[in-house]
Motif scaffolding. Structure first.
Motif, PDB file in Angstrom:
ATOM      1  N   ALA A 415       0.819  -1.220   0.000  1.00  0.00           N
ATOM      2  CA  ALA A 415       0.000   0.000   0.000  1.00  0.00           C
ATOM      3  C   ALA A 415       0.852   1.268   0.000  1.00  0.00           C
ATOM      4  O   ALA A 415       0.343   2.361  -0.263  1.00  0.00           O
ATOM      5  N   LEU A 416       2.153   1.126   0.300  1.00  0.00           N
ATOM      6  CA  LEU A 416       3.035   2.298   0.400  1.00  0.00           C
ATOM      7  C   LEU A 416       3.778   2.535  -0.906  1.00  0.00           C
ATOM      8  O   LEU A 416       3.922   1.645  -1.742  1.00  0.00           O
ATOM      9  N   SER A 417       4.286   3.768  -1.048  1.00  0.00           N
ATOM     10  CA  SER A 417       5.212   4.067  -2.140  1.00  0.00           C
ATOM     11  C   SER A 417       6.615   3.621  -1.726  1.00  0.00           C
ATOM     12  O   SER A 417       6.852   3.287  -0.562  1.00  0.00           O
ATOM     13  N   VAL A 418       7.530   3.636  -2.670  1.00  0.00           N
ATOM     14  CA  VAL A 418       8.914   3.274  -2.365  1.00  0.00           C
ATOM     15  C   VAL A 418       9.469   4.193  -1.266  1.00  0.00           C
ATOM     16  O   VAL A 418      10.059   3.722  -0.290  1.00  0.00           O
ATOM     17  N   TYR A 419       9.255   5.500  -1.429  1.00  0.00           N
ATOM     18  CA  TYR A 419       9.738   6.436  -0.405  1.00  0.00           C
ATOM     19  C   TYR A 419       9.005   6.211   0.918  1.00  0.00           C
ATOM     20  O   TYR A 419       9.609   6.253   1.995  1.00  0.00           O
ATOM     21  N   GLY A 420       7.690   5.954   0.864  1.00  0.00           N
ATOM     22  CA  GLY A 420       6.911   5.725   2.088  1.00  0.00           C
ATOM     23  C   GLY A 420       7.403   4.509   2.847  1.00  0.00           C
ATOM     24  O   GLY A 420       7.462   4.521   4.084  1.00  0.00           O
ATOM     25  N   GLN A 421       7.771   3.449   2.121  1.00  0.00           N
ATOM     26  CA  GLN A 421       8.307   2.256   2.777  1.00  0.00           C
ATOM     27  C   GLN A 421       9.620   2.575   3.473  1.00  0.00           C
ATOM     28  O   GLN A 421       9.864   2.154   4.604  1.00  0.00           O
ATOM     29  N   ALA A 422      10.482   3.336   2.784  1.00  0.00           N
ATOM     30  CA  ALA A 422      11.768   3.709   3.387  1.00  0.00           C
ATOM     31  C   ALA A 422      11.554   4.584   4.619  1.00  0.00           C
ATOM     32  O   ALA A 422      12.199   4.387   5.663  1.00  0.00           O
ATOM     33  N   GLN A 423      10.644   5.544   4.528  1.00  0.00           N
ATOM     34  CA  GLN A 423      10.379   6.459   5.645  1.00  0.00           C
ATOM     35  C   GLN A 423       9.816   5.715   6.860  1.00  0.00           C
ATOM     36  O   GLN A 423      10.085   6.079   8.002  1.00  0.00           O
ATOM     37  N   GLN A 424       9.072   4.640   6.599  1.00  0.00           N
ATOM     38  CA  GLN A 424       8.471   3.873   7.693  1.00  0.00           C
ATOM     39  C   GLN A 424       9.542   3.277   8.619  1.00  0.00           C
ATOM     40  O   GLN A 424       9.292   3.054   9.804  1.00  0.00           O
ATOM     41  N   HIS A 425      10.736   3.047   8.097  1.00  0.00           N
ATOM     42  CA  HIS A 425      11.811   2.449   8.893  1.00  0.00           C
ATOM     43  C   HIS A 425      12.792   3.493   9.409  1.00  0.00           C
ATOM     44  O   HIS A 425      13.817   3.144   9.993  1.00  0.00           O
ATOM     45  N   ASN A 426      12.480   4.757   9.184  1.00  0.00           N
ATOM     46  CA  ASN A 426      13.361   5.832   9.632  1.00  0.00           C
ATOM     47  C   ASN A 426      13.209   6.020  11.142  1.00  0.00           C
ATOM     48  O   ASN A 426      12.108   6.313  11.628  1.00  0.00           O
ATOM     49  N   PRO A 427      14.287   5.849  11.913  1.00  0.00           N
ATOM     50  CA  PRO A 427      14.177   6.031  13.366  1.00  0.00           C
ATOM     51  C   PRO A 427      13.954   7.481  13.773  1.00  0.00           C
ATOM     52  O   PRO A 427      13.799   7.783  14.953  1.00  0.00           O
ATOM     53  N   GLY A 428      13.924   8.393  12.798  1.00  0.00           N
ATOM     54  CA  GLY A 428      13.687   9.801  13.088  1.00  0.00           C
ATOM     55  C   GLY A 428      14.920  10.658  12.962  1.00  0.00           C
ATOM     56  O   GLY A 428      14.842  11.890  13.000  1.00  0.00           O
ATOM     57  N   SER A 429      16.059  10.012  12.773  1.00  0.00           N
ATOM     58  CA  SER A 429      17.315  10.762  12.721  1.00  0.00           C
ATOM     59  C   SER A 429      17.695  11.199  11.311  1.00  0.00           C
ATOM     60  O   SER A 429      18.606  12.001  11.142  1.00  0.00           O
ATOM     61  N   LEU A 430      17.004  10.667  10.290  1.00  0.00           N
ATOM     62  CA  LEU A 430      17.369  10.979   8.909  1.00  0.00           C
ATOM     63  C   LEU A 430      16.405  11.998   8.313  1.00  0.00           C
ATOM     64  O   LEU A 430      15.180  11.897   8.469  1.00  0.00           O
ATOM     65  N   GLN A 431      16.969  12.995   7.610  1.00  0.00           N
ATOM     66  CA  GLN A 431      16.156  13.968   6.884  1.00  0.00           C
ATOM     67  C   GLN A 431      15.689  13.350   5.560  1.00  0.00           C
ATOM     68  O   GLN A 431      16.217  12.322   5.109  1.00  0.00           O
TER      69      GLN A 431
END
Length: 532
Positions: A415-431
């Motif tokens: 259901a996610l986009s490629v970027y959305g999938q990557a962002q889902q695993h972002n611990p919050g430290s990456l811009q």
């Protein structure tokens, strides 16, 4: 003899897949057709088999090829006989045996009085003993469906055989039968596969790309040796071009500095000479034009070298572009993660394994789970990960993070986009720009960021999975791979192998691919013996 002349294919939306393919395969030659995902290998096999018309060009064969497809779900509603295109012939045979000897039935039968006997013999050879020709394909496992189509080779007795990823769903015994067939057959053979053992049984490699087909006169090991030579030459040329670019930029800098000094000295002389203002302006304009012309010459030279450098970098193997950068600090080598004592699992009163399983798994180990289809490998994985509990025995788990990667990479959210999938695993430290830089590193360009995950190929899903691990940063204590190479081409298998070999934690793998297991340095095996 198989001849392709100027064969091209474009998708219905007119996107060109490949064009002007010319090749000839002689009688009894055994050919490996390789290429990256999306180059059109399966499409080319379908065209050769007659199941898909080319957009342009022609295919000439002495006889109709026999085709073993990669994807078999479309046959689920068919009987085994219908999937093998035997329905009409078997019906005609039964009609004749009942006394209905019509010209139509005899024409359909075509004097093939041994068809049922050949079916039985072929099914026994491919471990399908007792298979009913009227049985639905949907009742069979993936490996059994593949064996049905492999049985069809002996049943139809073709001269040309086309195989599309034939070992994907086969267990070790099934693969051995396939390898024996390839070694011994006198058929003309063309195979698409990522199975290195299979590829090394073939005489030649035809590498398909958007530029056409390149022929290598040897098996896959010969091809990889040649590619290594080509890649080494490419790397040397790349280094030479990078050195040339640095030198060109330095030459440009020095030339401009020298010209500026000359212009400054000339201006001082003119001022001392007391020349009129109009003459001074003329001299200044001429100096500026001279400097500008020289700068243009150097800029064009630097730009030309940069363009050549970009082309060389684009040609580099993808494994050289990716770096798997995980924080392994929390991994403790040798720590006991799992202890099993006489565990078993039951469906009703029937135990899954002949004997209870007992083993230890320590941090940093590389273990293969072995066993034939149906031996309970996936069930054992679920017990290890805690989603199932053993019916008998005891399993002790240390607190540990685990990632389960199946052959469909189903951790990817469709259901996610490629970027959305990557962002889902972002611990919050990456811009945002840092996440996109990591996506780029895993070959997801700007054009891919908004693409829905459901449209990704197996290789793309695998690369996105690896990318999310690097975004999460902390390496899991254990990675479990369940047939991870089934949907990957050779390029993506090399990417996966490279990533796994950088990983320092515990690795548990289910795979029938002996070459892959060797490449990822498996240290020991847990072999399952099913009950009954």
């Amino acid at each position: 003899m198989l001849i392709l002349q100027g064969v091209s294919y474009a998708h219905p939306n007119r996107d060109l897949l490949f064009s002007d393919i010319h090749l000839s395969v002689h009688k009894q030659e055994k050919i490996a057709l390789i290429g990256n995902n999306g180059t059109g290998k399966s499409t080319l096999l379908k065209i050769i088999s007659g199941n898909l018309p080319p957009t342009a060009g022609s295919v000439k064969t002495d006889t109709r090829p026999y085709y073993v497809p990669q994807h078999l779900g479309q046959f689920n509603d068919d009987t085994v006989a219908a999937a093998l295109r035997l329905g009409d012939k078997l019906k005609a045979l039964n009609e004749v045996l009942r006394g209905n000897v019509t010209e139509a039935n005899l024409t359909l039968l075509d004097d093939d009085w041994t068809i049922e006997e050949r079916c039985r013999e072929a099914f026994v050879h491919w471990q399908l003993d007792g298979l009913d020709l009227m049985q639905k394909m949907s009742s069979l496992s993936g490996g059994q469906k593949t064996k049905v189509f492999l049985s069809g080779i002996a049943i139809h007795r073709p001269q040309i055989v086309l195989l599309d990823e034939p070992s994907n769903h086969l267990d070790i015994t099934g693969r051995d039968l396939l390898y024996d067939y390839i070694r011994s057959t006198h058929h003309t053979l063309m195979a698409v596969s990522h199975d290195r053992t299979l590829l090394n049984l073939l005489d030649r490699v035809y590498a398909l790309s958007r530029q056409g087909i390149t022929v290598y006169g040897g098996n896959y090991d010969f091809y990889t040796a040649q590619k290594e030579i080509e890649d080494d030459a490419l790397s040397q040329e790349l280094k030479g071009r990078e050195k040339e670019l640095r030198k060109a930029k330095e030459t440009e800098r020095k030339a401009l500095e020298r010209q500026q000094k000359l212009d400054a000295r000339g201006k001082k002389k003119q001022e001392k000479a007391g020349l009129p203002t109009i003459s001074m302006n003329t001299f200044r304009n001429n100096a500026e034009k001279s400097t500008s012309r020289m700068k243009d010459v150097h800029t064009e030279k630097v730009a030309g070298i940069s363009r050549a450098l970009d082309q060389l970098r684009a040609a580099l193997p993808d494994t050289d572009k990716m770096k798997i950068d995980l924080d392994h600090a929390a991994l403790h080598q040798g720590k006991v993660l799992l202890t099993a004592r006489d565990i078993n699992f039951g469906y009703g009163e029937q135990q899954l394994w002949q004997q209870g399983l007992s083993f230890h798994i320590r941090s940093g180990e590389r273990i293969a789970l072995k066993g034939q289809n149906g031996s309970g490998k996936t069930t054992l994985i679920k017990i290890m990960l805690g989603s199932l509990q053993p019916g008998t025995g005891v399993l002790e788990r240390a607190a540990a993070g685990a990632v389960y990667i199946d052959q469909d990479y189903s951790l990817i959210d469709n259901a996610l986009s490629v970027y959305g999938q990557a962002q889902q695993h972002n611990p919050g430290s990456l811009q945002e720009h840092e996440i996109k830089m990591r996506l780029n590193r895993f070959l997801f360009t700007r054009a891919d960021w908004d693409k829905p995950c459901r449209s990704l190929s197996g290789g793309e899903r695998m690369r996105l999975m690896l990318c999310t691990l690097t975004i999460a940063n902390q390496a899991p204590d254990m990675i479990v791979l369940d047939e991870p190479t089934n949907n990957l081409d050779i390029r993506n298998m090399e990417i996966l192998t490279s990533a796994i070999n950088e990983y320092q934690g515990t690795l548990i793998v289910v795979s029938h691919d002996a070459y892959f297991l060797e490449q990822i340095k498996i240290e020991r095996e847990i072999t399952l013996d099913p009950a009954g």
